[in-house]
Design a protein around this motif. Sequence first.
Motif, mmCIF file in Angstrom:
data_model
loop_
_atom_site.group_PDB
_atom_site.id
_atom_site.type_symbol
_atom_site.label_atom_id
_atom_site.label_comp_id
_atom_site.label_asym_id
_atom_site.label_seq_id
_atom_site.Cartn_x
_atom_site.Cartn_y
_atom_site.Cartn_z
ATOM 1 N N GLY A 97 0.841 -1.200 0.000
ATOM 2 C CA GLY A 97 0.000 0.000 0.000
ATOM 3 C C GLY A 97 0.872 1.244 0.000
ATOM 4 O O GLY A 97 1.960 1.240 -0.583
ATOM 5 N N GLN A 101 0.639 2.400 5.229
ATOM 6 C CA GLN A 101 0.116 1.037 5.337
ATOM 7 C C GLN A 101 1.252 0.052 5.627
ATOM 8 O O GLN A 101 1.122 -0.854 6.443
ATOM 9 C CB GLN A 101 -0.610 0.657 4.043
ATOM 10 C CG GLN A 101 -1.349 -0.673 4.147
ATOM 11 C CD GLN A 101 -2.211 -0.930 2.926
ATOM 12 O OE1 GLN A 101 -2.852 -0.014 2.385
ATOM 13 N NE2 GLN A 101 -2.232 -2.160 2.457
ATOM 14 N N THR A 102 2.379 0.268 4.957
ATOM 15 C CA THR A 102 3.542 -0.579 5.220
ATOM 16 C C THR A 102 3.963 -0.459 6.682
ATOM 17 O O THR A 102 4.305 -1.452 7.331
ATOM 18 C CB THR A 102 4.707 -0.160 4.301
ATOM 19 O OG1 THR A 102 4.343 -0.480 2.957
ATOM 20 C CG2 THR A 102 5.997 -0.875 4.647
ATOM 21 N N ARG A 105 1.514 -2.259 9.113
ATOM 22 C CA ARG A 105 1.782 -3.712 9.090
ATOM 23 C C ARG A 105 3.050 -4.005 9.889
ATOM 24 O O ARG A 105 3.121 -4.972 10.662
ATOM 25 C CB ARG A 105 1.946 -4.157 7.625
ATOM 26 C CG ARG A 105 2.136 -5.651 7.438
ATOM 27 C CD ARG A 105 2.425 -5.986 5.968
ATOM 28 N NE ARG A 105 3.670 -5.356 5.553
ATOM 29 C CZ ARG A 105 4.009 -5.093 4.296
ATOM 30 N NH1 ARG A 105 3.184 -5.400 3.291
ATOM 31 N NH2 ARG A 105 5.155 -4.514 4.010
ATOM 32 N N ARG A 163 -5.019 8.578 6.657
ATOM 33 C CA ARG A 163 -4.436 7.457 5.904
ATOM 34 C C ARG A 163 -4.052 6.295 6.823
ATOM 35 O O ARG A 163 -4.360 5.134 6.530
ATOM 36 C CB ARG A 163 -3.185 7.916 5.143
ATOM 37 C CG ARG A 163 -3.471 8.668 3.850
ATOM 38 C CD ARG A 163 -2.127 9.065 3.255
ATOM 39 N NE ARG A 163 -2.219 9.862 2.057
ATOM 40 C CZ ARG A 163 -1.913 9.410 0.824
ATOM 41 N NH1 ARG A 163 -1.523 8.163 0.648
ATOM 42 N NH2 ARG A 163 -1.987 10.212 -0.211
ATOM 43 N N VAL A 164 -3.357 6.594 7.915
ATOM 44 C CA VAL A 164 -2.909 5.463 8.744
ATOM 45 C C VAL A 164 -4.062 4.850 9.537
ATOM 46 O O VAL A 164 -4.057 3.644 9.792
ATOM 47 C CB VAL A 164 -1.693 5.772 9.654
ATOM 48 C CG1 VAL A 164 -0.425 5.895 8.838
ATOM 49 C CG2 VAL A 164 -1.895 6.993 10.503
ATOM 50 N N THR A 166 -7.042 4.476 8.347
ATOM 51 C CA THR A 166 -7.665 3.581 7.349
ATOM 52 C C THR A 166 -6.848 2.295 7.200
ATOM 53 O O THR A 166 -7.404 1.189 7.124
ATOM 54 C CB THR A 166 -7.780 4.310 5.994
ATOM 55 O OG1 THR A 166 -8.499 5.522 6.214
ATOM 56 C CG2 THR A 166 -8.494 3.470 4.955
ATOM 57 N N SER A 167 -5.544 2.435 7.165
ATOM 58 C CA SER A 167 -4.686 1.244 7.035
ATOM 59 C C SER A 167 -4.817 0.342 8.256
ATOM 60 O O SER A 167 -4.802 -0.888 8.145
ATOM 61 C CB SER A 167 -3.215 1.650 6.878
ATOM 62 O OG SER A 167 -3.053 2.392 5.708
ATOM 63 N N LEU A 171 -5.879 -3.572 8.233
ATOM 64 C CA LEU A 171 -4.963 -4.661 8.600
ATOM 65 C C LEU A 171 -5.274 -5.307 9.947
ATOM 66 O O LEU A 171 -4.863 -6.435 10.206
ATOM 67 C CB LEU A 171 -3.518 -4.141 8.600
ATOM 68 C CG LEU A 171 -3.005 -3.687 7.223
ATOM 69 C CD1 LEU A 171 -1.601 -3.092 7.339
ATOM 70 C CD2 LEU A 171 -2.984 -4.856 6.222
#
Lengths: 257, 330
Positions: A97, A101-102, A105, A163-164, A166-167, A171
């Motif tokens: 992503g 997103q990385t 994770r 953004r984070v 949402t990620s 996840l």
Amino acid sequence: MKGAAETDAQALFRYVLRLGDLSLVLGQRLGEWVGHSPALEEDLGLANIALDLIGQARLLLSYAGEIEGRGRDEDQLAYLREQGAYFNAILAEQPNGDFGQTLVRQVLIDAFQLELYERMTDSMDARLAAIAAKSVKEVRYHLRYSSGWLVRLGDGTPESHQRVQTSLELLWPYTVELFAEDDVDRAMVDRGIAPRLSEVRAAWVERIEAILAEATLKRPADRPHAWHGKRGQHSEHLGYILAEMQYLQRAYPGARW
Amino acid sequence: MYTQGLDGQPAEAAVVDESALEQRFLARVDAEEKIEPKDWMPARYRNTLIRQISQHAHSEIVGMLPEGNWITRAPTLKRKAILIAKVQDEGGHGAYLYSAAETLGVSRDQLIEQLLSGKAKYSSIFNYPTPTWADVGAIGWLVDGAAIMNQIPLCRCSYGPYARAMVRVCREESFHQRQGYDLMLQLARGTPDQKRMAQEALNRWWWPALMMFGPSDANSTHTGDSQRWKIKRFSNDELRQKFVDFTVPQAKFLDLTVPDPQLHWDESKQQYSFGPIDWSEFDQVLKGNGPCNTERLAARRNAHAAGAWVREAASAYAAKRRPSAAGVAA
């Protein structure tokens, strides 16, 4: 009927592959970033983590090959197993992503590996204890890096926060699998090889909640999960990862590199 | 946090007599003294160094791409680890070189902007593709090998920060060169497919590697001043010859054929004589018409653009934590 020793060896083999595959698949994912990160320091940081993870995978897969006793080395295990014989939790194989997103994770897995390896340094299995002792130093640094970024992104701009968050929602459901205990996990606990996953989870939750609080992010609700990467049932993503990773070994069987 | 706040040239003391300062500067250079950031230096010397060091830094950064292309496909875990470490080292070299350039009064942001806008150059060698695994070996062996020939003399360059950065860079580059050669050796002694792969990679990289030393001395515009200032210690042609003499025996050991039918040992000169370089190809790649110019720059631009929100978030976070510094980081 199989002898007890054989069953024990099979469970240990499976368990060590789970650990090794988690590091390998995550390291492979991070390798995709190198040269494409938001800043030079992040290229260096992600490459460094990828390198540590590949190093852990090498130690673990080599050990798995020895436990199995069929002469498979780290590369035969990494490059010549099909996806159904990979046993990483599927969180590791989720796409990179965006950078956020990385990093989400990464935080989730770093904290898991940290809590696990900290409790494995006194494993009854001397080899795993040694691997854990080496790895724990690495993953402590990984978590410092990834959680530092998660805090900056969570508490940065409204866009980065969104953004984070949402990620994280995306996840979070996959984290359930990290702690889902099965016969293999229980056998490891019974033999004093690995800590109980419920104990790892409690420490993980505490650590993650502290990071999320500092990052001003909301912890998503737990949901039941339908994935069992630890049993070899994977998402659609692993096939592509392996196709890319294994390409040369598959295209030129028997060649030495 | 990504802005170093070094915009503009450092204020120079009111100059009474430029030529006296320049004479003193040249005397120091002649005496092999290092010039340090706070010392007086001619504007042309400063500009030459900014151009050269930043091009070198950009080359390291763009150079991460062709090899990075193989990280996910490296054929063994050991080779994968070696490759990640190598590409990471290149990023590290880029970082020290940008820092060395910053001592001359430019910021990394300005330099990166020049790279992304296409104004700044980077080594054309990275505009060639890496279609096979053997290209990773060929880059280590030939491209890093050529870079070392160019860079070892830079460890004695007159500008202190550049010279010191190059000492570390060269140590790592020679390690990379050996790893690249080892990769080629494994292929050259492998299956017929692997040997073919190695030969084809040598065919692809040989001439571009020779072009890395730059135009022949007769056509080099920067050599004169750079030699006077002890930035450059050997001419392009001298370094190229040294590279050929060093590399041809290595190719023989690999049992690979250097793609130059005119290549032969010249007994009278005690060196290899090689065929003419196709400078029209060099000019085309330099003008932006190489096989990967567009892709390489697009990859850098995309990474920069896609990372903008991350850099903004980092700055916003830093500003929140250090209210007194707010406004400086933005």
